[in-house]
Design a protein around this motif. Structure first.
Motif, PDB file in Angstrom:
ATOM      1  N   GLU A  16    -105.890  27.224  39.041  1.00 21.79           N
ATOM      2  CA  GLU A  16    -107.310  27.785  39.019  1.00 21.79           C
ATOM      3  C   GLU A  16    -108.344  26.875  38.455  1.00 21.79           C
ATOM      4  OE1 GLU A  16    -109.523  32.103  37.701  1.00 21.79           O
ATOM      5  OE2 GLU A  16    -107.663  31.291  36.618  1.00 21.79           O
ATOM      6  N   ALA A  17    -109.360  26.563  38.893  1.00 15.95           N
ATOM      7  CA  ALA A  17    -110.429  25.831  38.451  1.00 15.95           C
ATOM      8  C   ALA A  17    -111.603  26.618  37.977  1.00 15.95           C
ATOM      9  CB  ALA A  17    -110.937  24.670  39.271  1.00 15.95           C
ATOM     10  N   ILE A  18    -112.614  25.988  37.466  1.00 18.03           N
ATOM     11  CA  ILE A  18    -113.915  26.785  37.051  1.00 18.03           C
ATOM     12  C   ILE A  18    -114.753  26.590  38.187  1.00 18.03           C
ATOM     13  CG2 ILE A  18    -115.716  27.077  35.319  1.00 18.03           C
ATOM     14  CD1 ILE A  18    -113.851  26.380  33.234  1.00 18.03           C
ATOM     15  N   LEU A  19    -115.234  27.415  38.792  1.00 21.73           N
ATOM     16  CA  LEU A  19    -116.317  27.365  39.859  1.00 21.73           C
ATOM     17  C   LEU A  19    -117.497  28.098  39.485  1.00 21.73           C
ATOM     18  CD1 LEU A  19    -114.092  27.212  43.021  1.00 21.73           C
ATOM     19  CD2 LEU A  19    -114.967  25.425  41.754  1.00 21.73           C
ATOM     20  N   ILE A  20    -118.844  27.476  39.789  1.00 20.95           N
ATOM     21  CA  ILE A  20    -120.018  28.161  39.456  1.00 20.95           C
ATOM     22  C   ILE A  20    -120.759  28.577  41.043  1.00 20.95           C
ATOM     23  CG2 ILE A  20    -122.326  28.411  38.263  1.00 20.95           C
ATOM     24  CD1 ILE A  20    -120.679  27.117  36.067  1.00 20.95           C
ATOM     25  N   ASP A  21    -120.907  29.449  41.553  1.00 20.97           N
ATOM     26  CA  ASP A  21    -121.615  29.541  42.935  1.00 20.97           C
ATOM     27  C   ASP A  21    -120.824  28.751  43.863  1.00 20.97           C
ATOM     28  OD1 ASP A  21    -123.599  31.339  42.179  1.00 20.97           O
ATOM     29  OD2 ASP A  21    -124.942  29.577  41.584  1.00 20.97           O
ATOM     30  N   GLY A  22    -119.141  28.708  43.488  1.00 22.77           N
ATOM     31  CA  GLY A  22    -118.327  28.213  44.554  1.00 22.77           C
ATOM     32  C   GLY A  22    -117.918  26.651  44.605  1.00 22.77           C
ATOM     33  N   GLU A  23    -118.892  26.088  43.310  1.00 21.76           N
ATOM     34  CA  GLU A  23    -118.830  24.804  43.165  1.00 21.76           C
ATOM     35  C   GLU A  23    -118.487  24.248  41.862  1.00 21.76           C
ATOM     36  OE1 GLU A  23    -119.025  22.389  45.458  1.00 21.76           O
ATOM     37  OE2 GLU A  23    -119.463  23.847  47.111  1.00 21.76           O
ATOM     38  N   PRO A  24    -117.713  23.133  41.625  1.00 21.30           N
ATOM     39  CA  PRO A  24    -117.488  22.735  40.190  1.00 21.30           C
ATOM     40  C   PRO A  24    -119.020  22.274  39.594  1.00 21.30           C
ATOM     41  CG  PRO A  24    -116.675  21.112  41.676  1.00 21.30           C
ATOM     42  CD  PRO A  24    -116.924  22.474  42.457  1.00 21.30           C
ATOM     43  N   VAL A  25    -119.054  22.256  38.419  1.00 19.13           N
ATOM     44  CA  VAL A  25    -120.306  22.013  37.721  1.00 19.13           C
ATOM     45  C   VAL A  25    -119.907  20.797  36.910  1.00 19.13           C
ATOM     46  CG1 VAL A  25    -122.396  22.580  36.285  1.00 19.13           C
ATOM     47  CG2 VAL A  25    -121.248  24.257  37.836  1.00 19.13           C
ATOM     48  N   THR A  40    -121.492  34.724  38.780  1.00 11.92           N
ATOM     49  CA  THR A  40    -121.279  33.706  39.772  1.00 11.92           C
ATOM     50  C   THR A  40    -120.239  32.900  39.267  1.00 11.92           C
ATOM     51  OG1 THR A  40    -122.693  32.386  38.237  1.00 11.92           O
ATOM     52  CG2 THR A  40    -123.919  33.649  39.853  1.00 11.92           C
ATOM     53  N   VAL A  41    -119.344  33.076  38.223  1.00 17.16           N
ATOM     54  CA  VAL A  41    -118.288  31.920  38.031  1.00 17.16           C
ATOM     55  C   VAL A  41    -116.864  32.570  38.484  1.00 17.16           C
ATOM     56  CG1 VAL A  41    -117.403  31.299  35.936  1.00 17.16           C
ATOM     57  CG2 VAL A  41    -119.803  31.563  35.890  1.00 17.16           C
ATOM     58  N   THR A  42    -116.209  31.884  39.081  1.00 18.81           N
ATOM     59  CA  THR A  42    -114.769  31.774  39.316  1.00 18.81           C
ATOM     60  C   THR A  42    -114.022  31.010  37.954  1.00 18.81           C
ATOM     61  OG1 THR A  42    -114.906  31.908  41.743  1.00 18.81           O
ATOM     62  CG2 THR A  42    -112.821  31.477  40.685  1.00 18.81           C
ATOM     63  N   GLY A  43    -113.165  32.010  37.374  1.00 18.85           N
ATOM     64  CA  GLY A  43    -112.545  31.287  36.154  1.00 18.85           C
ATOM     65  C   GLY A  43    -113.178  31.588  35.029  1.00 18.85           C
ATOM     66  N   ALA A  44    -114.139  32.672  34.738  1.00 21.38           N
ATOM     67  CA  ALA A  44    -114.937  32.823  33.630  1.00 21.38           C
ATOM     68  C   ALA A  44    -114.150  33.081  32.453  1.00 21.38           C
ATOM     69  CB  ALA A  44    -115.499  34.140  33.843  1.00 21.38           C
ATOM     70  N   HIS A  45    -112.848  33.456  32.315  1.00 19.69           N
ATOM     71  CA  HIS A  45    -112.202  33.468  31.182  1.00 19.69           C
ATOM     72  C   HIS A  45    -111.917  32.042  30.661  1.00 19.69           C
ATOM     73  CE1 HIS A  45    -108.986  32.853  34.214  1.00 19.69           C
ATOM     74  NE2 HIS A  45    -108.432  32.623  33.462  1.00 19.69           N
ATOM     75  N   LEU A  46    -111.662  31.013  31.423  1.00 21.09           N
ATOM     76  CA  LEU A  46    -111.296  29.662  31.183  1.00 21.09           C
ATOM     77  C   LEU A  46    -112.521  28.935  30.905  1.00 21.09           C
ATOM     78  CD1 LEU A  46    -109.299  28.546  34.509  1.00 21.09           C
ATOM     79  CD2 LEU A  46    -108.437  28.661  32.061  1.00 21.09           C
ATOM     80  N   LEU A  47    -113.714  29.432  31.411  1.00 15.10           N
ATOM     81  CA  LEU A  47    -115.078  28.984  30.757  1.00 15.10           C
ATOM     82  C   LEU A  47    -115.332  29.308  29.372  1.00 15.10           C
ATOM     83  CD1 LEU A  47    -117.950  27.232  31.362  1.00 15.10           C
ATOM     84  CD2 LEU A  47    -118.628  29.499  32.284  1.00 15.10           C
ATOM     85  N   GLN A  48    -115.075  30.707  29.043  1.00 12.58           N
ATOM     86  CA  GLN A  48    -115.266  31.101  27.669  1.00 12.58           C
ATOM     87  C   GLN A  48    -114.496  30.331  26.860  1.00 12.58           C
ATOM     88  OE1 GLN A  48    -115.240  35.396  28.943  1.00 12.58           O
ATOM     89  NE2 GLN A  48    -117.162  35.639  28.095  1.00 12.58           N
ATOM     90  N   ALA A  49    -113.090  30.175  27.130  1.00 11.13           N
ATOM     91  CA  ALA A  49    -112.233  29.702  26.203  1.00 11.13           C
ATOM     92  C   ALA A  49    -112.372  28.089  26.037  1.00 11.13           C
ATOM     93  CB  ALA A  49    -110.557  29.755  26.965  1.00 11.13           C
ATOM     94  N   ALA A  50    -112.963  27.431  27.126  1.00  8.08           N
ATOM     95  CA  ALA A  50    -113.237  25.961  26.832  1.00  8.08           C
ATOM     96  C   ALA A  50    -114.680  26.154  26.011  1.00  8.08           C
ATOM     97  CB  ALA A  50    -113.530  25.527  28.149  1.00  8.08           C
TER      98      ALA A  50
END
Length: 359
Positions: A134-143, A159-169
């Motif tokens: 699972e990657a982090i995507l914002i509006d369906g795209e990596p940033v 708008t974020v897929t993988g929001a928990h990963l974004l917060q942990a990062a």
């Protein structure tokens, strides 16, 4: 044959990465074997150029991955205890000190959990990289880059897929990890494409300023001259030499991405005339089309405002549309230029158009 631009981009990073420690987490049990194999080959190449590596196996068979590292000629040694256990940092440092890559069991950890971050900080790594299903995507795209300070607001935006990963990062960055890269481990070649280019292909979370505009330093002058040389030869920019730039070094600003210079601009004052020139605007070819030229012009305008200068102008032979349509400048007569600048233009013989903007 590899594209020359790609080779140059890679070579820019080699001296900066040499001797640095990267912690790389791999969800081995969930990723396709071809993608894992290519990532290991890329890690072997990084080892060859002096990157110190720690591979944390998040899932799958640790022995299988260790055997793969040997097949890829990685100089690997297994940690005798899981990554988060007491003594793991000291043992890993000893392995790195022997010039070997560490392979560690991280199967009891979630990606980017506090134990992983503790280990990363304790070992002194500059990057924490996660190759995940699972990657982090914002509006369906990596940033390419997300500031840790912005991550929480993004995570709850919907708008974020993988929001928990974004917060942990982001939390890892706040605790002191300089860069966290969350990558789609299914994508072959993802490591090189992410780490050896300014823009990357995954989502990088960073604590400091990844892209910034800063004053030119003396050590930047040779790079600036090399960068703008192509436009000088094509008469898009006025020719400048080292001494010209050094004499007015305070006028120049450069845009950097991950500490690499990718663009420049200058703001030249004309004392007593209440006007300044936006000059030496350039963005590297492989960074065009991203709005960086607009950002550089706006930065120069902000500098003019800080100095109380009410009007700026620019001369161009090829970028009339850019100044008029992208940054809101208006054509004006050369007679509106400061006297010294008008004389320089007449003597140069350049067919430059003049644009101005009221601030």
């Amino acid at each position: 044959m590899a594209d020359q631009g790609d080779v140059r981009a890679v070579l820019e990073y080699v001296p900066r990465f040499r001797g640095k420690i990267f912690v790389v987490l791999i969800e081995a049990g969930l990723l396709p074997e071809p993608a894992i194999a290519e990532s290991l080959l890329d890690l072997a190449a990084m080892e060859d150029v002096g990157v110190k590596l720690i591979l944390g196996v998040l899932g799958g068979d640790l022995k299988d991955l260790y055997d793969w590292t040997l097949e890829c000629e990685i100089m690997a040694a297994r940690l005798t205890r899981p990554l988060g256990e007491p003594g793991a940092i000291e043992e890993a440092k000893a392995i790195l000190g022997r010039g070997q890559t560490v392979v560690a069991d991280a199967s009891s950890n979630d990606p980017l959990d506090p134990q992983v971050v503790d280990f990363t900080l304790g070992i002194g790594a500059v990057k924490l990289i996660a190759l995940l299903e699972e990657a982090i995507l914002i509006d369906g795209e990596p940033v390419p880059a997300v500031r840790a300070a912005d991550a929480d607001a993004l995570a709850i935006s919907g708008t974020v897929t993988g929001a928990h990963l974004l917060q942990a990062a982001a939390e890892a960055c706040r605790r002191g990890v300089p860069r966290v890269h969350v990558l789609n481990g299914r994508r072959q070649g993802v490591l090189v494409d992410e780490l050896f280019s300014n823009e990357g292909v995954g989502t990088m979370i960073h604590a400091d300023s990844y892209r910034q505009i800063r004053p030119l330093r003396e050590e930047d002058i040779p790079e600036l001259l090399g960068m703008i040389g192509r436009s000088v030869r094509r008469t898009k920019l006025v020719a400048r030499n080292y001494e010209d730039i050094e004499a007015r070094i305070g006028d120049y600003r450069v845009m950097t991405i991950d500490d690499n210079v990718v663009g420049c601009v200058a703001l030249h004052d004309y004392p007593g005339e209440n006007v300044a020139e936006v000059a030496c605007l350039y963005v590297k070819l492989n960074h065009e089309g991203r709005g960086y030229g607009v950002d550089l012009v706006h930065h120069a305008e902000a500098l003019a405002r800080e100095k109380g200068i009410p009007r700026v102008f620019a001369l161009t032979t090829r970028a009339a549309d850019f100044f008029e349509k992208r940054v809101g400048y208006s054509p004006c007569d050369p007679d509106a230029l400061p006297t010294t600048r008008r004389q320089q233009l007449e003597e140069s013989g350049r067919d430059s158009k003049v644009f101005e903007k009221r601030l």
